[in-house]
Scaffold this active site. Structure first.
Site, short mmCIF file in Angstrom:
data_model
loop_
_atom_site.label_atom_id
_atom_site.label_comp_id
_atom_site.label_asym_id
_atom_site.label_seq_id
_atom_site.Cartn_x
_atom_site.Cartn_y
_atom_site.Cartn_z
N ASP A 51 0.83 -1.20 0.00
CA ASP A 51 0.00 0.00 0.00
C ASP A 51 0.87 1.26 0.00
O ASP A 51 1.76 1.39 0.84
CB ASP A 51 -0.87 -0.02 1.26
CG ASP A 51 -2.13 0.78 1.13
OD1 ASP A 51 -2.25 1.52 0.15
OD2 ASP A 51 -3.00 0.66 2.00
N ASP A 52 0.61 2.18 -0.93
CA ASP A 52 1.26 3.50 -0.94
C ASP A 52 2.78 3.42 -1.05
O ASP A 52 3.49 4.25 -0.49
CB ASP A 52 0.89 4.29 0.32
CG ASP A 52 -0.56 4.74 0.34
OD1 ASP A 52 -1.31 4.39 -0.60
OD2 ASP A 52 -0.96 5.42 1.29
N CYS A 89 -6.22 3.73 -3.61
CA CYS A 89 -6.24 2.34 -3.15
C CYS A 89 -7.35 1.47 -3.72
O CYS A 89 -7.11 0.50 -4.44
CB CYS A 89 -6.33 2.31 -1.62
SG CYS A 89 -5.19 3.40 -0.76
N ARG A 93 -7.35 -2.04 -6.27
CA ARG A 93 -7.69 -3.39 -5.81
C ARG A 93 -8.83 -3.99 -6.63
O ARG A 93 -8.81 -5.18 -6.98
CB ARG A 93 -8.03 -3.33 -4.32
CG ARG A 93 -6.82 -3.01 -3.48
CD ARG A 93 -7.12 -2.33 -2.15
NE ARG A 93 -5.90 -1.66 -1.72
CZ ARG A 93 -4.91 -2.28 -1.09
NH1 ARG A 93 -5.01 -3.55 -0.77
NH2 ARG A 93 -3.82 -1.62 -0.76
N LYS A 147 -5.24 -6.08 3.90
CA LYS A 147 -6.17 -4.98 3.61
C LYS A 147 -7.09 -5.35 2.46
O LYS A 147 -6.64 -5.76 1.40
CB LYS A 147 -5.36 -3.72 3.27
CG LYS A 147 -6.19 -2.58 2.71
CD LYS A 147 -5.35 -1.35 2.43
CE LYS A 147 -6.14 -0.32 1.63
NZ LYS A 147 -5.41 0.93 1.43
N HIS A 149 -10.45 -3.20 1.64
CA HIS A 149 -10.81 -1.86 1.18
C HIS A 149 -11.72 -1.87 -0.05
O HIS A 149 -11.68 -0.97 -0.89
CB HIS A 149 -9.56 -1.03 0.89
CG HIS A 149 -9.79 0.44 1.10
ND1 HIS A 149 -8.93 1.42 0.59
CD2 HIS A 149 -10.77 1.12 1.74
CE1 HIS A 149 -9.38 2.62 0.93
NE2 HIS A 149 -10.50 2.46 1.63
N HIS A 242 0.85 2.10 4.19
CA HIS A 242 -0.09 3.19 4.46
C HIS A 242 0.17 3.78 5.85
O HIS A 242 0.57 3.09 6.78
CB HIS A 242 -1.52 2.66 4.39
CG HIS A 242 -2.55 3.70 4.10
ND1 HIS A 242 -2.83 4.72 4.97
CD2 HIS A 242 -3.35 3.89 3.02
CE1 HIS A 242 -3.77 5.49 4.45
NE2 HIS A 242 -4.10 5.01 3.27
N ASP A 352 -0.23 -0.61 -4.84
CA ASP A 352 -1.54 -0.20 -5.34
C ASP A 352 -1.53 1.20 -5.94
O ASP A 352 -2.38 1.55 -6.74
CB ASP A 352 -2.60 -0.30 -4.24
CG ASP A 352 -2.36 0.63 -3.06
OD1 ASP A 352 -1.28 1.23 -2.97
OD2 ASP A 352 -3.27 0.75 -2.21
N ASN A 353 -0.60 2.06 -5.54
CA ASN A 353 -0.44 3.40 -6.10
C ASN A 353 0.90 3.95 -5.64
O ASN A 353 1.64 3.28 -4.92
CB ASN A 353 -1.58 4.33 -5.67
CG ASN A 353 -1.91 4.31 -4.19
OD1 ASN A 353 -2.98 3.85 -3.78
ND2 ASN A 353 -0.99 4.78 -3.37
N LYS A 416 0.61 9.89 -4.94
CA LYS A 416 -0.69 9.22 -4.83
C LYS A 416 -1.80 10.26 -4.94
O LYS A 416 -1.73 11.34 -4.35
CB LYS A 416 -0.78 8.53 -3.46
CG LYS A 416 -2.16 8.05 -3.07
CD LYS A 416 -2.18 7.56 -1.64
CE LYS A 416 -3.57 7.14 -1.18
NZ LYS A 416 -3.56 6.63 0.22
#
Length: 779
Positions: A51-52, A89, A93, A147, A149, A242, A352-353, A416
């Site tokens: 994540d991130d 995010c 996904r 995660k 989300h 994250h 994811d980003n 992001k």
């Protein structure tokens, strides 16, 4: 006697265990429905989604951070240097798991909003097939950890629609957080399959990345104990990287002092390593440090020494967290190696980003304060002063300054949330020794364009798994992604993905055949008039030279292509105003209705809890029965170290603690012998403050015994942990009390706690940005 014939095909599932069918014993052979079996030799599939994490944060993409296990995957496999994802995010996904463009999948934004637009349903439709559903139908065991989300806030509680929960979307088992982020030491809520994990207090040595890895390794081992050959799909979606950034001290120690050079030097060194590794040509330009107002990062050498010291601490935490992810990857790889299955396992590692600017220009030690929007008093400070030795610990919710965010995204611009490369171009490593072997002169770098929607069709193609035409009797939506298997196997092959739109919050982008059109959206009043920039991203991947002025024809062509793609993918209307982001469906008004919580009620889910207090007056009434001066403990708690409030009894006195994003204020008063009710009243002011008063009912008489006025409200994402009755569960609202008394359970004298939400009270100028349904109910 006439022989009975075999039953028709559709009725054969009714054979009993005695080998007969229906009411006859004339069928001599037993019948069982055929099991779903995978093709012989089908590979295991492991997708590790971080994540991130920006493009340059792991060793194979230029980082100085120690990632030996990911490095080994890259040596055995391939690196995609031109892989793109969505700006945030949830859309990534949804696109990864379905192969659909994010708006078509229903996730044009994160699953923390609900504006009522078709492309932002924030629920997977009945005709959308997911990768785990396809693989399970083909005989795979399917597991998800981490995660998710992809569940709307309102659907995270008991009794709610679970159609977009992991188990309903193809996973045999799930363990993790439905949320978009979480605490690493005190998660607010964990889910096992379809149920909340009943935990009041986490162990002292708890760390969520380790917990998720334990579960993932356990699932693999359990499967092999039961079935030695069935292939599996493991979707490991890390909560890291994250914010808030938190890490174990044992991982942090080795990074102390590593970032004294600052982000400008770190960027240059990372870029040189990227060029040396063949990710970019030697003459490729690197983007200058961001200077656009609101996105700018100051020069490192212009910072004060105390700022440099603090900013170093933030990046040390981040680097240690990256290594903790690498350790997790290593444990998965070690398990596969011990089982003799590493070579026939497809392992994907990606993000994811891009890296984020959520920490603002100077970082923060109070992460949830960054989500406070709207009216902010002039005297309110978002950051919380603390001992810098606590940075990275459970006591703080820290995030790095955006200068480190751009270093994360080396060599690109922005972060992001934007459609520039910094937001959407991320690392991608894929390893499958049995199926993706490369010749000795191949450095393993693939520069062909690919997009997150390509992940599912690529994995299915590599594994030889067909895609069903239907989902539960309905024709399934066609995928937008295409397989990248051709250029994974042959580095000279062209990418079949030749164009792609992008959009988030009004930011737009369109890629076609090496050209990229992109805009930065800053003014909702100009939503229909984007300021386009044009880049030749083959020669200029960091988007440093805008060619729009010299090529108006190409700009017009790609702008029209973006418009056409937007209509095809249900991008309109654009989701770009504060009212959009806070609007909720009218049915959610019931979450703002009074609720009575009996002693022993499990911790109330975060979103439901927040609807009882956000931007409004509220009253908490605590009913006591036969209280004595020896009875003590927590009456009600809502929140954790990042923000909340707490009412407890100790030494025959009632104590109210208010934690405003890390700043604690207290009020206390002795309790009378005949107390039967303790009430907390919160009155919201137009300045986004609460005036608290504590009342006690004694022998039928009610009086105010304490006050705590002028406290900045908890809004946005705080309080993060939901309401607990009779203890301070999970993350402590008051760390000092937790250290002294633990979760501090109250005894049988506590009967119930009742919440009575009052009217929403905000300045008229921002009233449009408040939940209209809750406002209507309160008025």
């Amino acid at each position: 006697m006439a022989q009975h014939q075999s039953p028709p095909e559709e009725s054969r599932g009714y054979a009993d265990f005695g080998g007969t069918v229906g009411r006859t014993s004339s069928v001599s052979q037993p019948w069982w429905p055929a099991e779903r079996t995978a093709p012989p030799g089908a590979p295991n599939i492991v997708v590790v989604l971080v994540d991130d994490m920006g493009f340059s944060d792991i060793g194979p993409f230029g980082a100085e951070i120690d990632t030996p296990n990911i490095d080994a995957l890259a040596r055995r496999g391939l690196r995609l240097s031109n892989y793109h994802t969505t700006p945030v995010c949830s859309p990534a996904r949804a696109a990864l798991l379905t192969g659909l463009n994010p708006h078509r999948a229903g996730y044009g934004s994160v699953a923390n909003s609900d504006p009522g637009y078709p492309g932002l349903r924030l629920e997977l439709a009945d005709d959308v097939l997911t990768l785990p559903e396809i693989l399970r139908e083909s005989g795979y065991a399917t597991y998800a950890v981490g995660k998710w989300h992809l569940v709307r806030d309102a659907n995270m509680g008991p009794g709610r629609n679970r159609d977009s929960w992991p188990v309903q979307r193809g996973f045999d088992s799930y363990y993790g957080s439905l949320e978009g982020l979480n605490s690493f030491f005190h998660p607010n809520q964990l889910i096992s399959d379809n149920s909340v994990v009943d935990v009041d207090e986490y162990p002292d040595d708890y760390y969520v990345t380790d917990d998720l890895t334990d579960r993932a390794v356990g699932q693999i081992k359990a499967l092999r104990a039961q079935d030695r050959s069935r292939p599996f799909f493991l979707y490991f979606a890390h909560i890291a990287m994250h914010g808030p950034h938190q890490v174990k001290e044992s991982d942090l120690a080795k990074y102390r002092g590593r970032y004294t050079e600052g982000w400008d030097v770190v960027r240059q060194k990372r870029f040189q390593r990227q060029v040396d590794a063949g990710l970019f040509d030697p003459d490729t330009p690197i983007a200058e440090r961001n200077t656009t107002p609101g996105y700018d990062a100051p020069p490192w050498d212009g910072l004060e020494p105390d700022e440099q010291d603090r900013f170093e601490r933030y990046q040390e935490v981040y680097a240690a967290m990256v290594e903790s992810v690498d350790q997790s990857v290593g444990r998965i790889v070690d398990t596969l190696t011990e089982l003799g299955e590493l070579d026939n396992t497809i392992i994907v590692f990606t993000s994811d980003n891009g890296g984020t600017a959520e920490g603002g220009p100077v970082g923060t030690r109070s992460y949830f304060s960054q989500f406070v929007h709207g009216p902010v008093p002039a005297d309110w400070e978002r950051d919380v002063p603390h001992d810098e030795e606590l940075i990275g610990s459970a006591a703080l919710g820290v995030h790095y300054p955006r200068g480190w965010g751009q270093a994360s995204n080396t060599p690109f611009r922005f972060y992001k949330g934007q459609t520039f490369a910094g937001g959407v171009r991320v690392p991608f490593v894929i390893s499958w020794p049995d199926g993706l072997q490369r010749d000795p002169v191949d450095n393993g770098v693939r520069r062909q364009y690919s997009y997150v929607t390509d992940v599912a069709p690529t994995l299915l193609d590599l594994a030889g798994i067909p895609t069903p035409a239907n989902r539960f009797g309905k024709p399934a939506q066609d995928r937008d992604g295409v397989s990248a298997a051709s250029f994974l196997r042959d580095r000279s092959a062209e990418s079949a993905h030749t164009e792609q739109y992008a959009e988030f919050g009004g930011h737009r982008g369109f890629y076609r055949d090496g050209w990229k059109l992109v805009s930065l959206h800053t003014d909702p009043a100009k939503v229909d008039d984007p300021e386009w920039e044009l880049y030749d991203v083959t020669a200029d991947p960091a988007e440093t030279t805008d060619l729009a002025a010299g090529q108006p024809g190409r700009v017009a062509e790609l702008a029209q292509a973006w418009e056409d793609a937007a209509w095809r993918n249900t991008v309109f209307p654009l989701f770009d105003t504060p009212a959009d982001q806070i609007r909720r469906r009218p049915a959610e008004s019931r979450y703002s209705e009074p609720v009575r919580l009996l002693a022993g009620t499990p911790t109330l889910e975060r979103y439901r809890s927040s609807r009882l207090i956000a931007y409004r007056d509220f009253e908490i009434e605590v009913d006591l029965v036969d209280w004595t001066r020896s009875d003590e403990g927590v009456l009600v708690a809502h929140g954790d170290p990042q923000g909340g409030y707490l009412l407890y009894v100790e030494d025959a006195a009632v104590h109210f603690v208010f934690n405003s994003y890390g700043r604690l204020a207290r009020a206390s008063a002795p309790l009378p012998d005949d107390v039967s009710v303790v009430t907390v009243r919160a009155v919201a002011t137009p300045e986004v403050r609460w005036d608290f008063s504590i009342e006690v009912t004694d022998a039928g008489q009610t009086s105010v015994v304490a006050k705590l006025p002028d406290q900045f409200q908890l809004v946005g994402m705080a309080p993060w942990t939901g309401i607990s009755v009779g203890l301070d569960a999970r993350g402590p609202v008051d760390p000092d009390l937790r250290a002294r008394q633990g979760v501090f359970r109250f005894g049988p004298a506590l009967r119930a706690v009742t919440y009575r939400p009052g009217p929403v009270r905000v300045p008229s100028g921002v009233r449009h940005a408040i939940d209209e349904s809750a406002e209507h109910h309160a008025d």
